[in-house]
Design an enzyme around this catalytic site. Structure first.
Site, mmCIF file in Angstrom:
data_model
loop_
_atom_site.group_PDB
_atom_site.id
_atom_site.type_symbol
_atom_site.label_atom_id
_atom_site.label_comp_id
_atom_site.label_asym_id
_atom_site.label_seq_id
_atom_site.Cartn_x
_atom_site.Cartn_y
_atom_site.Cartn_z
ATOM 1 N N TYR A 72 4.901 -13.538 -28.496
ATOM 2 C CA TYR A 72 3.627 -13.603 -27.548
ATOM 3 C C TYR A 72 3.927 -14.839 -26.661
ATOM 4 O O TYR A 72 3.769 -14.646 -25.341
ATOM 5 C CB TYR A 72 2.505 -13.715 -28.247
ATOM 6 N N PHE A 124 3.398 -6.009 3.948
ATOM 7 C CA PHE A 124 3.391 -4.721 3.432
ATOM 8 C C PHE A 124 2.049 -4.370 2.934
ATOM 9 O O PHE A 124 0.988 -4.845 2.857
ATOM 10 C CB PHE A 124 4.300 -5.040 2.077
ATOM 11 N N HIS A 450 -3.630 6.163 1.565
ATOM 12 C CA HIS A 450 -2.410 7.161 1.683
ATOM 13 C C HIS A 450 -1.957 7.426 0.239
ATOM 14 O O HIS A 450 -1.413 8.624 0.081
ATOM 15 C CB HIS A 450 -1.449 6.589 2.419
HETATM 16 C C1 LIG Z 1 6.926 -3.136 -3.274
HETATM 17 C C2 LIG Z 1 6.540 -4.089 -2.363
HETATM 18 C C3 LIG Z 1 5.407 -4.934 -2.747
HETATM 19 C C4 LIG Z 1 4.502 -4.533 -4.070
HETATM 20 O O1 LIG Z 1 5.190 -4.580 -4.955
HETATM 21 P P1 LIG Z 1 5.021 -3.437 -6.211
HETATM 22 O O2 LIG Z 1 5.818 -3.792 -7.215
HETATM 23 O O3 LIG Z 1 5.019 -2.177 -5.696
HETATM 24 O O4 LIG Z 1 3.607 -3.847 -6.827
HETATM 25 C C5 LIG Z 1 4.925 -5.990 -1.954
HETATM 26 N N1 LIG Z 1 5.877 -6.504 -0.860
HETATM 27 C C6 LIG Z 1 6.987 -5.687 -0.506
HETATM 28 C C7 LIG Z 1 7.442 -6.099 0.796
HETATM 29 C C8 LIG Z 1 7.323 -4.566 -1.156
HETATM 30 O O5 LIG Z 1 8.279 -3.808 -0.794
#
Ligand SMILES: *Cc1c(COP(=O)(O)O)cnc(C)c1O
Length: 458
Positions: A72, A124, A450
């Site tokens: 842990y 993103f 989406h």
């Molecule tokens: C995929 C991605 C994220 C989010 O990450 P997850 O692992 O899908 O939660 C954030 N920023 C960018 C540029 C990404 O490509």
């Protein structure tokens, strides 16, 4: 004769995938309400939905899985991951999280509050979602060239320094908790940011006393493009370039499902021990204790190994040349694609591809459904569905680009699969004039719609 290029790996284990008939796919996509996120994976032949967590781990990563320490607190796997992050990126402090958006959640809980402004380069979708969820605003300062798919600029992920400076000058520094630099920039087409631009953003940020956060999912692919495209970097190793990039970051959020080549995992890297301490509280609340944060020991081990493999030139060359292979084929076939090639995906310009579908009927989504029907290939929409509604007016936002992203998983498909995708798109392109209607929304969520939207054919 010059020898042709071939991948710097061979295949030790395979997974069977199945083709289907058009009649089967017509039923399946109808049942999925024309949203490819609702398809079952066995209804898909070639899955280019995402490169996130879909890569193939190496024999060494699988060996590391067996060595995972599931204690842990203070597990050896945590220290292995800590060592890899320090070694490769130079961060002294880090928090493991279960994936990239979890890193965003923890970091933004610490730093972002209502009314704040977060400038960056085409944030993103989850990043923007986490900013808007806190009633703050993401301001896109990407260079204008990024919004014309036909302009070939080597670093379309770059920040427009004029736009950024305008935001910094016209607002009090207290309202701007961070600047986010996404390397490579997913939303604008997997396009890299140059070292020159990284430096300039950093020095502008320092002038205003604002921390720089790298959204680091594809940091190694960004380094590859710096090596290939930026003057003075051709002879530097990927690791040297990565270390230089991170001299200009105060914090990094990482989705390890991308360039660390694992199926699940993430982290936050910090230079400031005080910020790390404050974020630790949220990590414990949302993710888990600070030495595992939502990851099992074996996953931390595989991640550490993946960071080393993901920053090897031979691996990156194999990966990006496969993306380039598909991109070249589509160019040859006259399919309108984003110029130049990006790191993880080929972006098809849906507005140019389907000129007769109105924007209000979701052009890129229409193309995504056509490609699925044609060949069982699953791409993804980066257009008006993903752009969501304006948080204040609730009006649909229509982005300047309607793209279909064909995202290539790491070390998974062969170039024969790429060939199927190319020919399928050619067949659709040949009958594009007969495609004049798209879709309307039957049901949508209030944020990140989406993923779960339900559509019907017009
Ligand atoms: C995929 C991605 C994220 C989010 O990450 P997850 O692992 O899908 O939660 C954030 N920023 C960018 C540029 C990404 O490509």
């Amino acid at each position: 004769m010059e020898l042709p290029f071939a991948e710097s790996y061979k295949i030790k284990m395979v997974e069977v995938i199945r083709r289907s008939t058009r009649a089967e796919r017509e039923k399946w996509i109808q049942d999925a309400r024309f949203n490819v996120f609702n398809l079952r994976s066995d209804q898909v032949f070639i899955d280019l939905l995402t490169d996130s967590g879909t890569g193939a781990m190496s024999d060494r990563q699988w060996s590391e899985m067996m060595l995972g320490d599931e204690s842990y607190a203070g597990s050896s796997s945590y220290y292995k991951m800590k060592e890899a992050i320090r070694d490769i990126m130079g961060f002294e402090y880090f928090l493991p999280t279960h994936q990239g958006r979890a890193a965003e959640n923890v970091l933004f809980s610490t730093m972002v509050k209502k009314g704040d402004l977060v400038p960056g380069n085409a944030h993103f979708d989850t990043t923007k979602g986490h900013i808007e969820f806190r009633r703050a605003e993401a301001i896109d300062c990407t260079i204008d060239e990024a919004f014309d798919t036909q302009i070939s600029h080597p670093f379309k992920g770059n920040v427009d320094l004029g736009k950024l400076e305008h935001v910094l000058k016209s607002n009090p520094a207290e309202r701007i908790p961070m600047i986010i630099l996404t390397v490579t920039c997913n939303t604008s087409g997997g396009q890299p940011v140059s070292m020159e631009n990284i430096k300039a953003v950093h020095s502008l940020a320092k002038k205003h006393g604002i921390p720089v956060v790298f959204d680091s999912a594809r940091f190694a692919e960004n380094a590859y493009f710096i090596k290939m495209r930026e003057k003075g970097y051709g002879h530097r190793t990927i690791r040297e370039i990565v270390r230089e990039m991170y001299q200009y970051a105060d914090v990094a959020t990482m989705s390890s499902k991308k360039d660390a080549i694992v199926n699940m995992g993430g982290f936050i890297g910090f230079k400031d021990p005080e910020l790390f301490r404050r974020a630790s509280l949220y990590n414990i609340m949302f993710e888990g204790f600070i030495t595992y944060g939502g990851m099992s020991g074996r996953d931390m081990n595989a991640l550490a190994q993946g960071l080393y493999e993901g920053t090897e030139f031979d691996y990156l060359e194999s990966r990006i040349r496969q993306v380039e292979y598909l991109w070249n084929r589509l160019n040859d076939l006259g399919i309108p694609v984003q110029q130049p090639v990006g790191g993880h995906a080929v972006f098809v310009d849906a507005k140019r591809f389907l000129p007769f579908v109105p924007a209000s009927q979701f052009i890129a989504q229409t193309l995504v459904v056509e490609l699925y029907l044609e060949a069982g290939v699953r791409g993804v929409e980066i257009g008006a569905l993903m752009a969501d509604r304006d948080p204040v007016t609730r009006e649909n936002r229509y982005p300047s680009l309607e793209l279909m992203r064909l995202t290539i998983p790491r070390r998974v498909y062969t170039n024969n699969h790429m060939e199927v995708v190319a020919v399928a798109l050619k067949n659709i392109h040949d009958r594009k004039d007969s495609i004049t209607t798209g879709y309307q929304i039957k049901h949508e969520a209030s944020l990140l719609r989406h993923f779960t939207v339900e559509l019907e054919k017009i």
